[in-house]
Design a protein around this motif. Structure first.
Motif, PDB file in Angstrom:
ATOM      1  N   ALA A  22       0.830  -1.211   0.000  1.00 33.83           N
ATOM      2  CA  ALA A  22       0.000   0.000   0.000  1.00 33.83           C
ATOM      3  C   ALA A  22       0.865   1.262   0.000  1.00 33.83           C
ATOM      4  O   ALA A  22       0.559   2.239  -0.691  1.00 33.83           O
ATOM      5  CB  ALA A  22      -0.934  -0.007   1.211  1.00 33.83           C
ATOM      6  N   VAL A  23       1.942   1.249   0.753  1.00 30.68           N
ATOM      7  CA  VAL A  23       2.826   2.411   0.804  1.00 30.68           C
ATOM      8  C   VAL A  23       3.604   2.541  -0.505  1.00 30.68           C
ATOM      9  O   VAL A  23       3.739   3.633  -1.053  1.00 30.68           O
ATOM     10  CB  VAL A  23       3.800   2.317   2.004  1.00 30.68           C
ATOM     11  CG1 VAL A  23       4.818   3.429   1.968  1.00 30.68           C
ATOM     12  CG2 VAL A  23       3.018   2.388   3.304  1.00 30.68           C
ATOM     13  N   ALA A  24       4.106   1.437  -1.018  1.00 28.53           N
ATOM     14  CA  ALA A  24       4.905   1.472  -2.250  1.00 28.53           C
ATOM     15  C   ALA A  24       4.096   2.003  -3.426  1.00 28.53           C
ATOM     16  O   ALA A  24       4.636   2.692  -4.294  1.00 28.53           O
ATOM     17  CB  ALA A  24       5.446   0.081  -2.560  1.00 28.53           C
ATOM     18  N   GLY A  28       6.330   6.558  -7.544  1.00 22.18           N
ATOM     19  CA  GLY A  28       6.590   6.194  -8.925  1.00 22.18           C
ATOM     20  C   GLY A  28       7.959   5.584  -9.158  1.00 22.18           C
ATOM     21  O   GLY A  28       8.203   5.006 -10.209  1.00 22.18           O
ATOM     22  N   CYS A  29       8.862   5.720  -8.175  1.00 23.42           N
ATOM     23  CA  CYS A  29      10.195   5.130  -8.327  1.00 23.42           C
ATOM     24  C   CYS A  29      10.744   4.739  -6.953  1.00 23.42           C
ATOM     25  O   CYS A  29      10.299   5.251  -5.932  1.00 23.42           O
ATOM     26  CB  CYS A  29      11.155   6.084  -9.038  1.00 23.42           C
ATOM     27  SG  CYS A  29      11.541   7.569  -8.107  1.00 23.42           S
ATOM     28  N   ARG A  30      11.709   3.864  -6.962  1.00 22.97           N
ATOM     29  CA  ARG A  30      12.286   3.355  -5.715  1.00 22.97           C
ATOM     30  C   ARG A  30      12.985   4.448  -4.913  1.00 22.97           C
ATOM     31  O   ARG A  30      12.938   4.448  -3.697  1.00 22.97           O
ATOM     32  CB  ARG A  30      13.277   2.233  -6.003  1.00 22.97           C
ATOM     33  CG  ARG A  30      12.598   0.960  -6.445  1.00 22.97           C
ATOM     34  CD  ARG A  30      13.615  -0.117  -6.707  1.00 22.97           C
ATOM     35  NE  ARG A  30      12.976  -1.272  -7.285  1.00 22.97           N
ATOM     36  CZ  ARG A  30      13.264  -2.521  -6.938  1.00 22.97           C
ATOM     37  NH1 ARG A  30      14.200  -2.761  -6.055  1.00 22.97           N
ATOM     38  NH2 ARG A  30      12.641  -3.522  -7.501  1.00 22.97           N
ATOM     39  N   LYS A  31      13.631   5.366  -5.619  1.00 20.37           N
ATOM     40  CA  LYS A  31      14.353   6.433  -4.932  1.00 20.37           C
ATOM     41  C   LYS A  31      13.388   7.283  -4.096  1.00 20.37           C
ATOM     42  O   LYS A  31      13.663   7.600  -2.944  1.00 20.37           O
ATOM     43  CB  LYS A  31      15.089   7.303  -5.953  1.00 20.37           C
ATOM     44  CG  LYS A  31      15.963   8.348  -5.337  1.00 20.37           C
ATOM     45  CD  LYS A  31      16.746   9.091  -6.411  1.00 20.37           C
ATOM     46  CE  LYS A  31      17.666  10.110  -5.787  1.00 20.37           C
ATOM     47  NZ  LYS A  31      18.474  10.802  -6.808  1.00 20.37           N
ATOM     48  N   GLU A  32      12.257   7.628  -4.672  1.00 20.25           N
ATOM     49  CA  GLU A  32      11.256   8.407  -3.953  1.00 20.25           C
ATOM     50  C   GLU A  32      10.680   7.600  -2.785  1.00 20.25           C
ATOM     51  O   GLU A  32      10.495   8.130  -1.689  1.00 20.25           O
ATOM     52  CB  GLU A  32      10.133   8.810  -4.915  1.00 20.25           C
ATOM     53  CG  GLU A  32       9.059   9.665  -4.286  1.00 20.25           C
ATOM     54  CD  GLU A  32       7.912   9.967  -5.231  1.00 20.25           C
ATOM     55  OE1 GLU A  32       7.220  10.956  -4.965  1.00 20.25           O
ATOM     56  OE2 GLU A  32       7.698   9.218  -6.214  1.00 20.25           O
ATOM     57  N   TYR A  41      10.565   1.041   3.189  1.00 18.41           N
ATOM     58  CA  TYR A  41      11.531   0.601   2.186  1.00 18.41           C
ATOM     59  C   TYR A  41      12.542  -0.362   2.806  1.00 18.41           C
ATOM     60  O   TYR A  41      12.824  -1.423   2.258  1.00 18.41           O
ATOM     61  CB  TYR A  41      12.236   1.807   1.578  1.00 18.41           C
ATOM     62  CG  TYR A  41      13.199   1.479   0.469  1.00 18.41           C
ATOM     63  CD1 TYR A  41      12.751   1.354  -0.843  1.00 18.41           C
ATOM     64  CD2 TYR A  41      14.551   1.289   0.725  1.00 18.41           C
ATOM     65  CE1 TYR A  41      13.629   1.050  -1.868  1.00 18.41           C
ATOM     66  CE2 TYR A  41      15.436   0.981  -0.294  1.00 18.41           C
ATOM     67  CZ  TYR A  41      14.965   0.870  -1.590  1.00 18.41           C
ATOM     68  OH  TYR A  41      15.840   0.562  -2.598  1.00 18.41           O
ATOM     69  N   SER A  42      13.079   0.011   3.959  1.00 12.46           N
ATOM     70  CA  SER A  42      14.057  -0.846   4.639  1.00 12.46           C
ATOM     71  C   SER A  42      13.455  -2.189   5.027  1.00 12.46           C
ATOM     72  O   SER A  42      14.092  -3.233   4.887  1.00 12.46           O
ATOM     73  CB  SER A  42      14.591  -0.150   5.889  1.00 12.46           C
ATOM     74  OG  SER A  42      15.326   0.984   5.540  1.00 12.46           O
ATOM     75  N   ALA A  43      12.222  -2.149   5.515  1.00 13.29           N
ATOM     76  CA  ALA A  43      11.552  -3.396   5.901  1.00 13.29           C
ATOM     77  C   ALA A  43      11.336  -4.290   4.685  1.00 13.29           C
ATOM     78  O   ALA A  43      11.522  -5.514   4.763  1.00 13.29           O
ATOM     79  CB  ALA A  43      10.219  -3.088   6.575  1.00 13.29           C
TER      80      ALA A  43
END
Length: 102
Positions: A22-24, A28-32, A41-43
């Motif tokens: 849901a958060v991802a 639009g991109c991994r960096k953001e 992201y870390s999890a």
């Protein structure tokens, strides 16, 4: 007056794929995603599901092996008057230059 601290998520919140997905989807991109929702992201990286939840994001294309030749890196470096500008504006070329000299 200082702003309030955001509420922390309960322990184990980021261990569920549904929460992470849901958060991802907000990004639009991994960096953001990494910058704005670092904990999620870390999890996702730790749990091994980052590729799965980021499948809607475009793949980052890297340069072909051998692209960063001495001449290309030198040409890029010559654009800048200071090393700090080179590092800030062209970090990939700077890293390639470090590998070449060192």
């Amino acid at each position: 007056m200082h702003g309030r601290k955001p509420k922390r998520k309960p322990k184990g919140y980021w261990s569920t794929l549904d929460h992470l997905r849901a958060v991802a989807k907000k990004y639009g991109c991994r960096k953001e995603f990494a910058k704005k929702s670092g904990s999620a992201y870390s999890a996702a990286r730790k749990n091994g599901c980052l590729n799965k939840i980021c499948s809607h994001m475009p793949a980052v294309k890297s340069k072909q092996p051998g692209y960063c030749t001495f001449d290309r890196v030198k040409k890029e470096a010559m654009k800048y008057n200071a090393q700090a500008d080179f590092i800030r504006n062209s970090p990939s070329a700077y890293r390639a230059a470090q590998k070449m000299v060192g």
